[in-house]
Write a protein that holds these residues in place. Structure first.
Motif, PDB file in Angstrom:
ATOM      1  N   CYS A   1     -34.268 -23.650   6.707  1.00  0.00           N
ATOM      2  CA  CYS A   1     -33.857 -25.059   6.694  1.00  0.00           C
ATOM      3  C   CYS A   1     -32.488 -25.229   6.032  1.00  0.00           C
ATOM      4  CB  CYS A   1     -34.909 -25.908   5.968  1.00  0.00           C
ATOM      5  SG  CYS A   1     -36.435 -26.111   6.894  1.00  0.00           S
ATOM      6  N   ILE A   2     -32.258 -24.502   4.941  1.00  0.00           N
ATOM      7  CA  ILE A   2     -30.947 -24.584   4.279  1.00  0.00           C
ATOM      8  C   ILE A   2     -29.861 -24.051   5.210  1.00  0.00           C
ATOM      9  CG2 ILE A   2     -29.565 -23.628   2.384  1.00  0.00           C
ATOM     10  CD1 ILE A   2     -32.141 -23.742   0.676  1.00  0.00           C
ATOM     11  N   GLY A   3     -30.129 -22.928   5.867  1.00  0.00           N
ATOM     12  CA  GLY A   3     -29.154 -22.362   6.796  1.00  0.00           C
ATOM     13  C   GLY A   3     -28.871 -23.286   7.960  1.00  0.00           C
ATOM     14  N   ALA A   4     -29.923 -23.902   8.514  1.00  0.00           N
ATOM     15  CA  ALA A   4     -29.728 -24.834   9.627  1.00  0.00           C
ATOM     16  C   ALA A   4     -28.917 -26.038   9.179  1.00  0.00           C
ATOM     17  CB  ALA A   4     -31.087 -25.268  10.185  1.00  0.00           C
ATOM     18  N   ALA A   5     -29.183 -26.547   7.979  1.00  0.00           N
ATOM     19  CA  ALA A   5     -28.430 -27.700   7.478  1.00  0.00           C
ATOM     20  C   ALA A   5     -26.953 -27.356   7.304  1.00  0.00           C
ATOM     21  CB  ALA A   5     -29.023 -28.168   6.147  1.00  0.00           C
ATOM     22  N   ILE A   6     -26.666 -26.172   6.787  1.00  0.00           N
ATOM     23  CA  ILE A   6     -25.266 -25.756   6.615  1.00  0.00           C
ATOM     24  C   ILE A   6     -24.591 -25.610   7.970  1.00  0.00           C
ATOM     25  CG2 ILE A   6     -23.787 -23.851   5.870  1.00  0.00           C
ATOM     26  CD1 ILE A   6     -25.792 -23.404   3.561  1.00  0.00           C
ATOM     27  N   ALA A   7     -25.262 -24.959   8.919  1.00  0.00           N
ATOM     28  CA  ALA A   7     -24.669 -24.737  10.242  1.00  0.00           C
ATOM     29  C   ALA A   7     -24.452 -26.062  10.976  1.00  0.00           C
ATOM     30  CB  ALA A   7     -25.567 -23.815  11.066  1.00  0.00           C
TER      31      ALA A   7
ATOM     32  N   ILE B   1     -43.171 -19.441   3.083  1.00  0.00           N
ATOM     33  CA  ILE B   1     -42.576 -20.604   2.410  1.00  0.00           C
ATOM     34  C   ILE B   1     -41.106 -20.345   2.114  1.00  0.00           C
ATOM     35  CG2 ILE B   1     -42.638 -21.997   0.292  1.00  0.00           C
ATOM     36  CD1 ILE B   1     -44.887 -22.577   2.270  1.00  0.00           C
ATOM     37  N   LEU B   2     -40.810 -19.164   1.615  1.00  0.00           N
ATOM     38  CA  LEU B   2     -39.421 -18.807   1.316  1.00  0.00           C
ATOM     39  C   LEU B   2     -38.579 -18.777   2.589  1.00  0.00           C
ATOM     40  CD1 LEU B   2     -37.644 -17.962  -1.089  1.00  0.00           C
ATOM     41  CD2 LEU B   2     -38.164 -15.604  -0.506  1.00  0.00           C
ATOM     42  N   GLY B   3     -39.119 -18.217   3.673  1.00  0.00           N
ATOM     43  CA  GLY B   3     -38.389 -18.151   4.936  1.00  0.00           C
ATOM     44  C   GLY B   3     -38.126 -19.527   5.531  1.00  0.00           C
ATOM     45  N   VAL B   4     -39.102 -20.402   5.458  1.00  0.00           N
ATOM     46  CA  VAL B   4     -38.914 -21.769   5.979  1.00  0.00           C
ATOM     47  C   VAL B   4     -37.833 -22.482   5.163  1.00  0.00           C
ATOM     48  CG1 VAL B   4     -40.022 -24.027   6.192  1.00  0.00           C
ATOM     49  CG2 VAL B   4     -41.212 -21.977   6.988  1.00  0.00           C
ATOM     50  N   THR B   5     -37.888 -22.334   3.844  1.00  0.00           N
ATOM     51  CA  THR B   5     -36.877 -22.971   2.986  1.00  0.00           C
ATOM     52  C   THR B   5     -35.490 -22.424   3.284  1.00  0.00           C
ATOM     53  OG1 THR B   5     -38.541 -23.224   1.253  1.00  0.00           O
ATOM     54  CG2 THR B   5     -36.237 -23.430   0.589  1.00  0.00           C
ATOM     55  N   LEU B   6     -35.381 -21.116   3.379  1.00  0.00           N
ATOM     56  CA  LEU B   6     -34.087 -20.480   3.656  1.00  0.00           C
ATOM     57  C   LEU B   6     -33.571 -20.893   5.035  1.00  0.00           C
ATOM     58  CD1 LEU B   6     -32.169 -18.458   2.295  1.00  0.00           C
ATOM     59  CD2 LEU B   6     -33.343 -16.652   3.542  1.00  0.00           C
TER      60      LEU B   6
ATOM     61  N   LEU C   1     -32.177 -14.957   8.566  1.00  0.00           N
ATOM     62  CA  LEU C   1     -32.951 -14.321   7.498  1.00  0.00           C
ATOM     63  C   LEU C   1     -34.254 -15.075   7.256  1.00  0.00           C
ATOM     64  CD1 LEU C   1     -30.151 -13.420   4.927  1.00  0.00           C
ATOM     65  CD2 LEU C   1     -31.531 -11.834   6.265  1.00  0.00           C
ATOM     66  N   GLY C   2     -34.201 -16.408   7.318  1.00  0.00           N
ATOM     67  CA  GLY C   2     -35.411 -17.204   7.147  1.00  0.00           C
ATOM     68  C   GLY C   2     -36.413 -16.948   8.252  1.00  0.00           C
ATOM     69  N   ILE C   3     -35.935 -16.883   9.482  1.00  0.00           N
ATOM     70  CA  ILE C   3     -36.827 -16.600  10.616  1.00  0.00           C
ATOM     71  C   ILE C   3     -37.443 -15.211  10.455  1.00  0.00           C
ATOM     72  CG2 ILE C   3     -36.863 -16.146  13.101  1.00  0.00           C
ATOM     73  CD1 ILE C   3     -34.763 -18.411  13.380  1.00  0.00           C
ATOM     74  N   GLY C   4     -36.642 -14.247  10.033  1.00  0.00           N
ATOM     75  CA  GLY C   4     -37.157 -12.901   9.805  1.00  0.00           C
ATOM     76  C   GLY C   4     -38.240 -12.877   8.737  1.00  0.00           C
ATOM     77  N   ALA C   5     -38.036 -13.640   7.659  1.00  0.00           N
ATOM     78  CA  ALA C   5     -39.044 -13.684   6.591  1.00  0.00           C
ATOM     79  C   ALA C   5     -40.330 -14.322   7.090  1.00  0.00           C
ATOM     80  CB  ALA C   5     -38.497 -14.447   5.384  1.00  0.00           C
ATOM     81  N   VAL C   6     -40.207 -15.373   7.913  1.00  0.00           N
ATOM     82  CA  VAL C   6     -41.404 -16.033   8.454  1.00  0.00           C
ATOM     83  C   VAL C   6     -42.152 -15.081   9.388  1.00  0.00           C
ATOM     84  CG1 VAL C   6     -42.204 -17.881   9.973  1.00  0.00           C
ATOM     85  CG2 VAL C   6     -40.529 -18.369   8.186  1.00  0.00           C
ATOM     86  N   VAL C   7     -41.419 -14.406  10.259  1.00  0.00           N
ATOM     87  CA  VAL C   7     -42.056 -13.472  11.199  1.00  0.00           C
ATOM     88  C   VAL C   7     -42.765 -12.355  10.433  1.00  0.00           C
ATOM     89  CG1 VAL C   7     -41.581 -11.741  12.972  1.00  0.00           C
ATOM     90  CG2 VAL C   7     -40.528 -14.002  13.113  1.00  0.00           C
ATOM     91  N   GLU C   8     -42.102 -11.809   9.414  1.00  0.00           N
ATOM     92  CA  GLU C   8     -42.732 -10.755   8.612  1.00  0.00           C
ATOM     93  C   GLU C   8     -43.930 -11.303   7.853  1.00  0.00           C
ATOM     94  OE1 GLU C   8     -42.303  -7.601   8.678  1.00  0.00           O
ATOM     95  OE2 GLU C   8     -43.710  -7.181   7.055  1.00  0.00           O
TER      96      GLU C   8
END
Length: 181
Positions: free
Chosen positions: A80-86, A73-78, A46-53
């Motif tokens: 990073c959080i997703g990557a940290a969880i994974a 900014i929101l996509g990068v934050t999202l 979802l973060g990557i999608g927000a950055v691309v959009e």
């Protein structure tokens, strides 16, 4: 360890008794073990999608933000959080298959999801060709049918009322550039 309950939310199988198919139970245990990984990957995507959009719009800078600045900014934050969880889940070797006391695992109810996505797709497909009013009616009616307690008559009334309200708000007040009919 709690045994996952698989089936409808009342915990009963089709015949009224709890059931546990070994293959289904294996799938459930796999999902429970890696659910944090799946959730983290979903947030990352979802973060990557927000950055691309966001990159498809004007970005600007911190002092003069463009329309794409905030989604990036929101996509990068999202992401990073997703990557940290994974990554955290992978480093732990997965999660636990134990359910919390009182927690039950149920198969997802996809009716609401399908109805809402179907309503949005109907609006997208109809708005340009048949107009705002029929597309709005279709959106509300199809989405309302995702609720298991909704009757056909109630969905028709809801769609009619909401179409009238939304025509007044978006077509007359905000003057969106779509034909009405």
């Amino acid at each position: 360890m709690s045994t996952p309950i698989i089936g409808p939310k009342d915990g009963k199988g089709p015949a009224g008794a709890e059931h546990s198919d070994p293959r289904t139970e294996a799938v459930v245990r796999h999902f429970l073990t890696w659910r944090d990984l799946y959730g983290g990957v979903l947030l990352l995507l979802l973060g990557i999608g927000a950055v691309v959009e966001g990159l498809s719009h004007q970005v600007g800078n911190l002092f003069r933000m463009g329309t794409g600045y905030f989604p990036i900014i929101l996509g990068v934050t999202l992401g990073c959080i997703g990557a940290a969880i994974a990554i955290g889940t992978l480093m732990k070797g997965g999660g636990t298959t134990q359910l919390e006391p009182g927690e039950h695992f149920h198969l997802p109810d996809v009716r609401g999801f399908v109805a809402i996505v179907g309503g949005i797709l109907a609006f997208i497909g109809l708005a340009e060709f048949v107009g705002f009013a029929p597309a709005t009616f279709a959106l509300v009616f199809i989405s309302a049918m995702g609720d298991r307690t909704m009757t056909l008559k109630a969905a028709l009334v809801l769609a009619s009322v909401m179409t009238g309200v939304l025509i007044g708000l978006f077509w007359y007040a905000l003057q969106i550039p779509l034909k009405l009919w």
